[in-house]
Motif scaffolding. Structure first.
Motif, short mmCIF file in Angstrom:
data_model
loop_
_atom_site.label_atom_id
_atom_site.label_comp_id
_atom_site.label_asym_id
_atom_site.label_seq_id
_atom_site.Cartn_x
_atom_site.Cartn_y
_atom_site.Cartn_z
N LEU B 24 -65.88 27.15 -74.97
CA LEU B 24 -67.28 27.60 -74.93
C LEU B 24 -67.34 29.14 -74.88
CD1 LEU B 24 -69.94 26.00 -74.85
CD2 LEU B 24 -69.98 26.35 -72.38
N SER B 25 -68.17 29.70 -75.77
CA SER B 25 -68.30 31.17 -75.82
C SER B 25 -69.74 31.55 -76.04
CB SER B 25 -67.48 31.74 -76.98
OG SER B 25 -66.12 31.47 -76.80
N LYS B 26 -70.11 32.69 -75.48
CA LYS B 26 -71.45 33.21 -75.68
C LYS B 26 -71.45 34.72 -75.50
CE LYS B 26 -76.01 33.00 -75.88
NZ LYS B 26 -76.68 32.49 -77.08
N SER B 27 -72.05 35.42 -76.46
CA SER B 27 -72.16 36.88 -76.35
C SER B 27 -73.62 37.28 -76.36
CB SER B 27 -71.46 37.56 -77.53
OG SER B 27 -70.09 37.26 -77.51
N PHE B 28 -73.93 38.34 -75.66
CA PHE B 28 -75.25 38.96 -75.73
C PHE B 28 -75.01 40.36 -76.29
CE2 PHE B 28 -75.73 35.93 -72.16
CZ PHE B 28 -76.74 35.15 -72.70
N GLY B 29 -75.34 40.54 -77.55
CA GLY B 29 -75.01 41.81 -78.20
C GLY B 29 -73.50 41.92 -78.29
N THR B 30 -72.96 43.02 -77.77
CA THR B 30 -71.51 43.20 -77.83
C THR B 30 -70.81 42.66 -76.58
OG1 THR B 30 -71.81 45.40 -76.91
CG2 THR B 30 -71.62 45.25 -79.32
N LYS B 31 -71.60 42.28 -75.58
CA LYS B 31 -71.00 41.81 -74.32
C LYS B 31 -70.71 40.31 -74.39
CE LYS B 31 -71.96 41.38 -69.38
NZ LYS B 31 -70.58 41.18 -69.06
N LYS B 32 -69.44 39.98 -74.10
CA LYS B 32 -69.07 38.57 -74.07
C LYS B 32 -69.37 38.03 -72.68
CE LYS B 32 -65.73 37.91 -77.68
NZ LYS B 32 -64.39 37.51 -78.06
N ALA B 33 -70.38 37.20 -72.59
CA ALA B 33 -70.76 36.66 -71.28
C ALA B 33 -69.84 35.51 -70.89
CB ALA B 33 -72.21 36.19 -71.31
#
Lengths: 402, 334
Positions: B24-33
Motif C-alpha cells: 500500500l502506497s500513498k503520496s501527497f504531492g512529493t511527500k510519501k505518506a
C-alpha cells in the motif's frame, strides 16, 4: 450506489432539518415578510392614489384649464386657476405646501408640447396622473383649434387598446404567463434558501468531522443524493406553504375560480422546476464541500452560486424576445437552462422539440453536477483546514486526481 | 490462488486472516505518506499500528476504510473466508478526527450512524441505551451531543463504532482525550470485543496500553515499515534486557561498568538501573551478578515496548517528527 443508503440519509436530513430554527424561520418568515411587503406596497399605492393634490394652473390660453378641470373632476387632483401675475405668490405657496405645484401653460408651451410644472421637490413621483391629464387637455385644445367639432374631438381622443387573441379566438391568459413566472421565483427562492441550509449543513459536517464517519459507512454519491432528496422534500414543503399562503392572499384580490390550470401547459414548467432545483442544490452542496467554514466563502465560490441566476437578471429581455437567438443559445447552456426556459415558458409556447431538447440538457447537466459534486465532495471533504480553490476543484474532477 | 491462500493464512500459516494489506502506497504531492507497507491481521487478534506523528498511520487507516484512494497496492478483506472488497457494514471505524452531530441527541446519533451500517433502528436504540448505561452515559442519552464533555463525546463515538457489531474494528487513537479510568474502561471493552471474536486494528500513543492489549504490532515511520510481528517475537528479538538491582548501600558496584554489554542508566545508594546487551543469558547474568555482589533483589526483563519503540524508530527510521519525545518520558506524546 445503494438506494437504501440514499433513503436513510434523505430521511435523516429531512427529519433533522425540518425542526431546525433556520428552516422554520425561512419557511414561516418568508411568506410573512412577503405579505408584509405586499401589504405595505398595496397600502402605499392606495393611499398615494387617495392623497389629495392641490395644483395651481396659470393658463395663458384661457381654454385649457376648463378641459383639465373636467378631466380631473373625479380624481384626487384639484386644479385652481391663476393668472401670470400670481407667479411669485404661487412660488411661495408651493414652498409652504399650500399647493403641490403649479403649471404654467403658454401658447409657446402648447406649440412646443413641453408644459412646465413647478414643484418644491423635483424628485416627487406623484406626476403620472397629472401628466396624463395635461396630455389629454393640450391634445384636445389643439384639435379644437384645428377646427374639429367637439364630437370629432371626442372621437379622435377616445382610447384605443390592443387586444391579443389566439388564432382560435381566445383572449390572452394571464394565468398561463403567471404559472411559469411564479415557478421561476419560487425555484430561485426555494433553491437559494434550502440550498444554503444544505450548504451550511455540509460545511458543518466537515467542520465537526462527522463526514469521515459517514464516508466510512456509505459512498459519497449516496451521501450527496440522500442530502439532495432530503432537501428536495424540505423545499417541497416550503413551496407548498408559500404557495398556499400566496393563494390565500391572492384570493382577497382576485377570483381564484377563474384559475383553471391546463396540465399540458403546467407539466413542462414543473419538470424544469424540479430539474432546476436539483441542479442548484447539487451546486450548493458541492460548493459547501470545498469550503473550510461558512465565513470563509471566497468571492469566487460565491460567484459559482450566482451563475445559474444570471437569466433572472435578464428576465425582462427574455420575456420581450423569448425566441431570440441568444435566448435560445442560453437555454442550452446547462447552468442557465432551468431559469431561462421557465422565463421563456411564461412568454411563449416552445416547440415540442426545443422543450424536449432543453430538458435532456437539463437532465444530463443535473447528472453531471451530481457526479461532479460527489467527486469534489469525496476529494475535498477530508481537507478540513482549508478552502479548496477553483483550480483545485477543476483538478478534482479529473478521474486521476489523488 | 496460492497468493490468496497465503493471504488468508497469517504469517504462521495457521490462523485465519481478516485483513490483508499489500504494498500500500500513498503520496501527497512529493511527500510519501505511506510507502509500500504490507501486513495482515488475524481473526480475533488485536493489532497495534504504531508510529510517530506524521508516520502515515491515519492515512493507512483511511485507505483501508476506502475513504482515501491508494496510489498503489491492495487491501483485501476475508470476512467470509474468501477474498473480497470492503463491506462497510462489517467494519467499525473510530477516526482520529472525532465527529458527531452536536445539535442532535446522543441516542439519535447512535441510531443513525449504526443505521447506515445496516442495523435496524429499534435494535440500535435498545443496544445503544445498554451501551450508554454501561459507559455511565445513560443520563445523557436524550441530551444533545454539544452538552457533553469531550471525554463523554469520545465514549459516545466509541459506542458508535461498535454498536453494529462489526467483524473488524479500526480504532484510530481510541484512548486520546480519556482520563485513566475511562482508558481502563475502553481497554476492558476492547478485550471483551476480542473475546467475542472481533478483530481490532488500533493506533495509539499510549505504549503501556498497546503492550497490554495488542497481540502484534506494526511500526511505521515516514510511511515505511520499521518493525512488525507479535509482541512476544519483537521482545524476544530485542537484544537488550533491563536489569534492576537492590543491594546494601555499602556494596562496591564499580565492576558493573566493566561487564561487557552493560550500561548503567541510574545508580544510587543500594539501587541500580542497568541495560544489558551482551551475550549472556538472563540466568547466566543473574549468576554472574550474584557471584560478584550480595544482592537483595534482582530483576532481569525485556524492556517495555515504549523503549523498544523509541530505539527502533531512532535506529531504523530516523526521528522524523518525534522531536520532544524522549526515552525518559514514560508516555511520550508522539
Amino acid at each position: 450506489m445503494r438506494l437504501k443508503d440514499t433513503v436513510k440519509v434523505a430521511r435523516w436530513e429531512f427529519s433533522k432539518n425540518i425542526k431546525s430554527p433556520t428552516f422554520l424561520a425561512l419557511t414561516i418568515a418568508m411568506p410573512v415578510l412577503m405579505m408584509i411587503g405586499g401589504l405595505i406596497g398595496y397600502w402605499g399605492t392606495a393611499s398615494a392614489q387617495k392623497e389629495v393634490q392641490q395644483v395651481a394652473v396659470i393658463d395663458e390660453t384661457g381654454a385649457i384649464f376648463p378641459i383639465l378641470a373636467e378631466y380631473l373632476a373625479t380624481s384626487s387632483i384639484t386644479v385652481h386657476p391663476f393668472s401670470a401675475a400670481d407667479r411669485e405668490r404661487l412660488s411661495e405657496e408651493v414652498q409652504t405646501g399650500t399647493y403641490t405645484g403649479y403649471l404654467h401653460i403658454t401658447q409657446q408651451a402648447v406649440f412646443t408640447g413641453t408644459i412646465p410644472y413647478f414643484v418644491k421637490d423635483t424628485r416627487d413621483q406623484r406626476t403620472m396622473a397629472l401628466g396624463d391629464a395635461i396630455r389629454y387637455s393640450v391634445t384636445r385644445y389643439r384639435l379644437l383649434q384645428a377646427g374639429l367639432s367637439r364630437d370629432q374631438v371626442r372621437l379622435v381622443t377616445a382610447p384605443v387598446m390592443l387586444q391579443v387573441r389566439s388564432l382560435a379566438g381566445e383572449a390572452a391568459s394571464w394565468i398561463e404567463m403567471l404559472v411559469p413566472y411564479a415557478l421561476v421565483l419560487i425555484l430561485v427562492l426555494a433553491a437559494v434558501f434550502s440550498g444554503q441550509v444544505l450548504m451550511y449543513g455540509v460545511i458543518r459536517e466537515k467542520r465537526n468531522r462527522i463526514v469521515e464517519i459517514l464516508l466510512s459507512s456509505i459512498s459519497s454519491l449516496d451521501l450527496l443524493l440522500g442530502k439532495l432528496f432530503g432537501f428536495a422534500a424540505l423545499g417541497l414543503i416550503q413551496v407548498i406553504i408559500w404557495t398556499a399562503v400566496g393563494l390565500a392572499v391572492a384570493a382577497r384580490f382576485i377570483d381564484l375560480s377563474r384559475l383553471s390550470l391546463n396540465a399540458a401547459d403546467v407539466a413542462p414548467a414543473l419538470l424544469f422546476f424540479i430539474g432546476g432545483y436539483f441542479l442548484f442544490a447539487s451546486l450548493f452542496a458541492a460548493t459547501g464541500a470545498t469550503m473550510k467554514d461558512a465565513e470563509g466563502t471566497s468571492q469566487a465560490q460565491g460567484l459559482v452560486l450566482v451563475v445559474p441566476m444570471i437569466p433572472l437578471f435578464a428576465a425582462s429581455a427574455i420575456l420581450m424576445a423569448p425566441n431570440a437567438f441568444w435566448v435560445r443559445v442560453m437555454s442550452f447552456v446547462p447552468p442557465f437552462t432551468p431559469v431561462t426556459v421557465l422565463v421563456r415558458l411564461a412568454a411563449t409556447t416552445l416547440p415540442w422539440w426545443e422543450t424536449a431538447a432543453t430538458f435532456v440538457v437539463l437532465v444530463l447537466s443535473v447528472a453531471f453536477f451530481i457526479v461532479a459534486g460527489a467527486r469534489i465532495f469525496d476529494r475535498s471533504i477530508l481537507q478540513y483546514d482549508r478552502a479548496i480553490s477553483l483550480r483545485e476543484m477543476g483538478r478534482m474532477l479529473n478521474r486521476k486526481y489523488s | 490462488m496460492c497468493q490468496e491462500l497465503l493471504g488468508f493464512l497469517n504469517q504462521e500459516g495457521m490462523m485465519e486472516t481478516v485483513l490483508t494489506v499489500r504494498n500500500l502506497s500513498k503520496s501527497f504531492g512529493t511527500k510519501k505518506a505511506v510507502d509500500d507497507i504490507s501486513f495482515s491481521v488475524a481473526r480475533g487478534a488485536v493489532m497495534g499500528l504504531l508510529g510517530p506523528n506524521g508516520a502515515g498511520k491515519t492515512t493507512a487507516i483511511r485507505m483501508i476504510m476506502g475513504i482515501l484512494p491508494s496510489d498503489r497496492g491492495e487491501v483485501t478483506f476475508w470476512f467470509n473466508g474468501t477474498p473480497g472488497r470492503l463491506d462497510k457494514s462489517k467494519v467499525g471505524y473510530l477516526p482520529e478526527e472525532r465527529g458527531l452531530y452536536d445539535d442532535v441527541r446522543v441516542i439519535d446519533n447512535l441510531v443513525y450512524l449504526s443505521g447506515l451500517k445496516g442495523k435496524p433502528a429499534a435494535c440500535a436504540r435498545r443496544e445503544g441505551m445498554a451501551w450508554l448505561k454501561r459507559l455511565d452515559l445513560a443520563d445523557y442519552a436524550f441530551q444533545k451531543v454539544e452538552k457533553l464533555s469531550k471525554g463523554m463525546q469520545q465514549k459516545v463515538q466509541f459506542i458508535a463504532s461498535i454498536l453494529h457489531r462489526p467483524q473488524l474494528v479500526l480504532l484510530d487513537e481510541p484512548f486520546s482525550g480519556l482520563d485513566p479510568v475511562n482508558q481502563d474502561f475502553i481497554k476492558q471493552v476492547i478485550r471483551e470485543l476480542q473475546a467475542d471474536g472481533i478483530t481490532i486494528l488500533l493506533s495509539a500513543h499510549q505504549m503501556h496500553l498497546v503492550e497490554e492489549l495488542c497481540d502484534s504490532i506494526f511500526l511505521i515511520n515516514h510511511g515505511r515499515e520499521v518493525l512488525s510481528g507479535t509482541l512476544e517475537d519483537i521482545k524476544r528479538g530485542y537484544k537488550e534486557h533491563t536489569v534492576e538491582l537492590r543491594f546494601a548501600p555499602s556494596q562496591d558496584t564499580t565492576f558493573l561498568k566493566m561487564i561487557s554489554g552493560m550500561r548503567v542508566l541510574n545508580e544510587g545508594p543500594g539501587v541500580a538501573s542497568l541495560r544489558y546487551g551482551g551475550t549472556l543469558t538472563p540466568s547466566e547474568l543473574v549468576q554472574l551478578l550474584g557471584n560478584k555482589m550480595e544482592l537483595q533483589e534482582i530483576t532481569v526483563a525485556k524492556p517495555p515496548l515504549h523503549e523498544i519503540f523509541i530505539k527502533t524508530v531512532k535506529e531504523r527510521g530516523g526521528y522524523g517528527e518525534t522531536e520532544g519525545y524522549s526515552e525518559s518520558s514514560p508516555m511520550g506524546v508522539l
